[in-house]
Scaffold this motif. Sequence first.
Motif, PDB file in Angstrom:
ATOM      1  N   ALA A 140      19.929  27.165  -6.448  1.00  0.00           N
ATOM      2  CA  ALA A 140      20.339  25.854  -6.950  1.00  0.00           C
ATOM      3  C   ALA A 140      20.976  25.982  -8.330  1.00  0.00           C
ATOM      4  N   ALA A 141      21.521  24.880  -8.802  1.00  0.00           N
ATOM      5  CA  ALA A 141      22.104  24.810 -10.143  1.00  0.00           C
ATOM      6  C   ALA A 141      21.374  23.735 -10.930  1.00  0.00           C
ATOM      7  N   PRO A 142      21.223  23.914 -12.246  1.00  0.00           N
ATOM      8  CA  PRO A 142      20.550  22.891 -13.047  1.00  0.00           C
ATOM      9  C   PRO A 142      21.148  21.512 -12.811  1.00  0.00           C
ATOM     10  N   GLY A 143      20.281  20.531 -12.660  1.00  0.00           N
ATOM     11  CA  GLY A 143      20.728  19.171 -12.412  1.00  0.00           C
ATOM     12  C   GLY A 143      20.721  18.775 -10.948  1.00  0.00           C
ATOM     13  N   GLU A 144      20.681  19.748 -10.050  1.00  0.00           N
ATOM     14  CA  GLU A 144      20.621  19.412  -8.632  1.00  0.00           C
ATOM     15  C   GLU A 144      19.278  18.775  -8.299  1.00  0.00           C
ATOM     16  N   THR A 145      19.276  18.062  -7.181  1.00  0.00           N
ATOM     17  CA  THR A 145      18.050  17.427  -6.696  1.00  0.00           C
ATOM     18  C   THR A 145      17.473  18.242  -5.554  1.00  0.00           C
ATOM     19  N   VAL A 146      16.189  18.531  -5.614  1.00  0.00           N
ATOM     20  CA  VAL A 146      15.488  19.180  -4.506  1.00  0.00           C
ATOM     21  C   VAL A 146      14.493  18.181  -3.943  1.00  0.00           C
ATOM     22  N   LEU A 147      14.562  17.976  -2.635  1.00  0.00           N
ATOM     23  CA  LEU A 147      13.599  17.113  -1.961  1.00  0.00           C
ATOM     24  C   LEU A 147      12.295  17.876  -1.780  1.00  0.00           C
ATOM     25  N   VAL A 148      11.179  17.219  -2.046  1.00  0.00           N
ATOM     26  CA  VAL A 148       9.881  17.889  -2.051  1.00  0.00           C
ATOM     27  C   VAL A 148       8.897  17.103  -1.196  1.00  0.00           C
ATOM     28  N   GLN A 149       8.274  17.807  -0.250  1.00  0.00           N
ATOM     29  CA  GLN A 149       7.193  17.211   0.516  1.00  0.00           C
ATOM     30  C   GLN A 149       6.037  16.922  -0.427  1.00  0.00           C
ATOM     31  N   THR A 150       5.532  15.683  -0.395  1.00  0.00           N
ATOM     32  CA  THR A 150       4.423  15.321  -1.276  1.00  0.00           C
ATOM     33  C   THR A 150       3.269  14.765  -0.453  1.00  0.00           C
ATOM     34  N   PRO A 151       2.022  14.866  -0.967  1.00  0.00           N
ATOM     35  CA  PRO A 151       1.672  15.518  -2.221  1.00  0.00           C
ATOM     36  C   PRO A 151       2.074  16.981  -2.199  1.00  0.00           C
ATOM     37  N   ALA A 152       2.520  17.492  -3.342  1.00  0.00           N
ATOM     38  CA  ALA A 152       3.159  18.804  -3.419  1.00  0.00           C
ATOM     39  C   ALA A 152       2.299  19.810  -4.160  1.00  0.00           C
ATOM     40  N   TYR A 153       2.444  21.064  -3.756  1.00  0.00           N
ATOM     41  CA  TYR A 153       1.838  22.165  -4.505  1.00  0.00           C
ATOM     42  C   TYR A 153       2.362  22.125  -5.941  1.00  0.00           C
ATOM     43  N   PRO A 154       1.490  22.015  -6.961  1.00  0.00           N
ATOM     44  CA  PRO A 154       1.973  21.872  -8.341  1.00  0.00           C
ATOM     45  C   PRO A 154       2.829  23.038  -8.813  1.00  0.00           C
ATOM     46  N   ALA A 214       6.492  22.347  -7.869  1.00  0.00           N
ATOM     47  CA  ALA A 214       7.107  21.354  -8.749  1.00  0.00           C
ATOM     48  C   ALA A 214       7.389  21.947 -10.123  1.00  0.00           C
ATOM     49  N   ALA A 215       6.445  22.730 -10.646  1.00  0.00           N
ATOM     50  CA  ALA A 215       6.636  23.344 -11.960  1.00  0.00           C
ATOM     51  C   ALA A 215       7.794  24.335 -11.945  1.00  0.00           C
ATOM     52  N   ALA A 216       7.889  25.141 -10.882  1.00  0.00           N
ATOM     53  CA  ALA A 216       8.971  26.121 -10.796  1.00  0.00           C
ATOM     54  C   ALA A 216      10.330  25.438 -10.743  1.00  0.00           C
ATOM     55  N   PHE A 217      10.455  24.427  -9.907  1.00  0.00           N
ATOM     56  CA  PHE A 217      11.748  23.762  -9.769  1.00  0.00           C
ATOM     57  C   PHE A 217      12.139  23.035 -11.054  1.00  0.00           C
ATOM     58  N   ARG A 218      11.171  22.403 -11.686  1.00  0.00           N
ATOM     59  CA  ARG A 218      11.486  21.715 -12.948  1.00  0.00           C
ATOM     60  C   ARG A 218      11.873  22.717 -14.028  1.00  0.00           C
ATOM     61  N   THR A 219      11.182  23.847 -14.071  1.00  0.00           N
ATOM     62  CA  THR A 219      11.510  24.870 -15.061  1.00  0.00           C
ATOM     63  C   THR A 219      12.914  25.420 -14.832  1.00  0.00           C
ATOM     64  N   ALA A 220      13.341  25.447 -13.573  1.00  0.00           N
ATOM     65  CA  ALA A 220      14.698  25.893 -13.248  1.00  0.00           C
ATOM     66  C   ALA A 220      15.741  24.823 -13.533  1.00  0.00           C
ATOM     67  N   GLY A 221      15.304  23.655 -14.000  1.00  0.00           N
ATOM     68  CA  GLY A 221      16.250  22.605 -14.368  1.00  0.00           C
ATOM     69  C   GLY A 221      16.607  21.667 -13.240  1.00  0.00           C
ATOM     70  N   LEU A 222      15.823  21.664 -12.155  1.00  0.00           N
ATOM     71  CA  LEU A 222      16.121  20.812 -11.010  1.00  0.00           C
ATOM     72  C   LEU A 222      15.410  19.468 -11.127  1.00  0.00           C
ATOM     73  N   THR A 223      15.972  18.480 -10.462  1.00  0.00           N
ATOM     74  CA  THR A 223      15.369  17.160 -10.372  1.00  0.00           C
ATOM     75  C   THR A 223      14.643  17.042  -9.042  1.00  0.00           C
ATOM     76  N   LEU A 224      13.424  16.528  -9.068  1.00  0.00           N
ATOM     77  CA  LEU A 224      12.629  16.419  -7.852  1.00  0.00           C
ATOM     78  C   LEU A 224      12.690  15.008  -7.295  1.00  0.00           C
ATOM     79  N   HIS A 225      12.722  14.927  -5.967  1.00  0.00           N
ATOM     80  CA  HIS A 225      12.674  13.627  -5.296  1.00  0.00           C
ATOM     81  C   HIS A 225      11.793  13.781  -4.061  1.00  0.00           C
ATOM     82  N   PRO A 226      10.877  12.832  -3.813  1.00  0.00           N
ATOM     83  CA  PRO A 226       9.984  12.980  -2.660  1.00  0.00           C
ATOM     84  C   PRO A 226      10.752  12.929  -1.344  1.00  0.00           C
ATOM     85  N   ALA A 227      10.416  13.835  -0.428  1.00  0.00           N
ATOM     86  CA  ALA A 227      10.970  13.795   0.920  1.00  0.00           C
ATOM     87  C   ALA A 227      10.229  12.721   1.707  1.00  0.00           C
TER      88      ALA A 227
END
Length: 397
Positions: free
Chosen positions: A104-118, A121-134
């Motif tokens: 991915a590239a910083p700023g992209e959105t990754v859909l995440v199954q929730t409740p999610a493994y923390p 979420a931490a890895a994707f946010r640290t990589a600069g991604l935006t999270l959105h619940p699937a």
Amino acid sequence: MWTDIRPEVEMPRLFERGGDVISFAGGLPDLDVLPLETISAQLSRLVRLGGKLALQYTTPHVAGALVPAINDLMAREGTTAGADRLVPTGGSQMGLMAVGLGIAAPGETVLVQTPAYPGAAAAFRTAGLTLHPAPEDADGLDAAALRETVLRLRAAGRTVRLLYCNPTFQNPTGATLSVARRHELLAAARELDLLLIEDNPYGLLSFDGETTTALHALDPDRVIYLGTFSKVFAPGLRCGWIAAPEQLARTLRRTTEIMSLSPSALAQAALAAFHTRAGWSDLLDAYRTSYKERCALMADALEAELGTDGPWQWERPGGGFYIWLRHRDGVDTTRFAEAAAEHGVSYVPGSHFGIDGEHADGLRLCFSNVARGRIAEGVTRLAAALSAPVPALRGAA
């Protein structure tokens, strides 16, 4: 600075212990089942005869001797991967970070199954991604709603190419997505040109020994599969793998090389040696037996202490490490954490598994590493904390 352009990310404190606390927090495996004398002898022989290689730097590839061991595990869920599609990692947590940074590239959105493994979420946010619940319904990920969500986000100008899920004995709920739903999900992914990230630490830990066909088995060119030896062998070796389409595997291999320079040749050799001599079946059976017993002890104790028609609801999982409790009235379970600590028991509040404040009414209990004789005692302590009047949140007006 790097830390100034990315949000602060905090992981729950899962592995802290002390005093007489009974911890239902961290997802630790039951290493009592490991044949330590056998492993010790194998490691000694490995270092004695091949230490100059096993203790040296190596290339960012899965060692040839380890490929059959990985494919033995993956084949139990209907899939395999050639060496050119495998990328070594220091556990699936590193795999998550590598995907976030490499695909991915910083700023992209990754859909995440929730409740999610923390950790995801931490890895994707640290990589600069935006999270959105699937989107999900009572049966899990909802393909029809997924189409609507992706099209809506893209119409709003957001780049959406990735969907993260933990489809088998999910952390924290213990739920498993049906094979029919998996087919529907992949059909939607092909239509929307989405890549699925299949995080699969618990798939082989069913209590009855049955397995569910992996998403990777159904469409290996659409799925990035994250595997780990942490739950089926031991986490201390910090060894896992990514199985990905060949072109993506090359990208991820470059990313992991930057992250760690070299995988552990010793860990890979130790796992390969164990598999060559013993295979996986006996060890997997031992783990399954241990977790089935512990889960039953916890579920029985929950029924005895909390009942089945009170404010707390849960389901018995068919495998994995966890039982997920939810409060019927939506009370934030963080409110009970201090009382639980005073009673000498710990859990992970549901807020850690949300990506935008949701799932605060849940709490995760891990049964995998608690001494059998203390599980019922721990549930009794927990019930005392949860049955007390609902305390106010700290800092609330």
